[in-house]
Motif scaffolding. Structure first.
Motif: not given
Length: 95
Positions: A13-20, A80-94
């Motif tokens: 569905l998408a590639i997102l920048t998150l903190v693992c 943000g910028q669509g379904p790819h690696i975003s240049a937005q600040p990283q967000q923590q997802y748990r």
């Protein structure tokens, strides 16, 4: 003779920048949808189960997420910028 069974489909569905949550690195995560469909005579008829997962591209850790969380991540990606690696600040997802 009736031939029936199930078949799995995988959608990215998408590639997102998150903190693992496992390795702690800000890395790209792929958001995927796994759909299992019931088939009759090799024709997929209806979905039996649907699962959403995110996978870290750095360490390979895969976490299951709910449909609501996946929809939330998709709307953030689209805003943000669509379904790819975003240049937005990283967000923590748990989950």
């Amino acid at each position: 003779m009736i031939i029936f069974g199930t078949k799995g489909y995988l959608y990215q569905l998408a590639i997102l920048t998150l903190v693992c949550g496992r390795c702690g690195n800000p890395a790209a995560h792929t958001l995927r949808k796994h759909v299992t469909k019931f088939s009759l005579f090799f024709i997929p008829l209806f979905p039996v189960s649907t699962k959403y997962t995110t996978q870290c591209t750095f360490c390979g850790a895969e976490e299951r997420v709910t449909k609501e969380a996946a929809d939330h991540l998709l709307t953030q990606s689209a805003a943000g910028q669509g379904p790819h690696i975003s240049a937005q600040p990283q967000q923590q997802y748990r989950p």
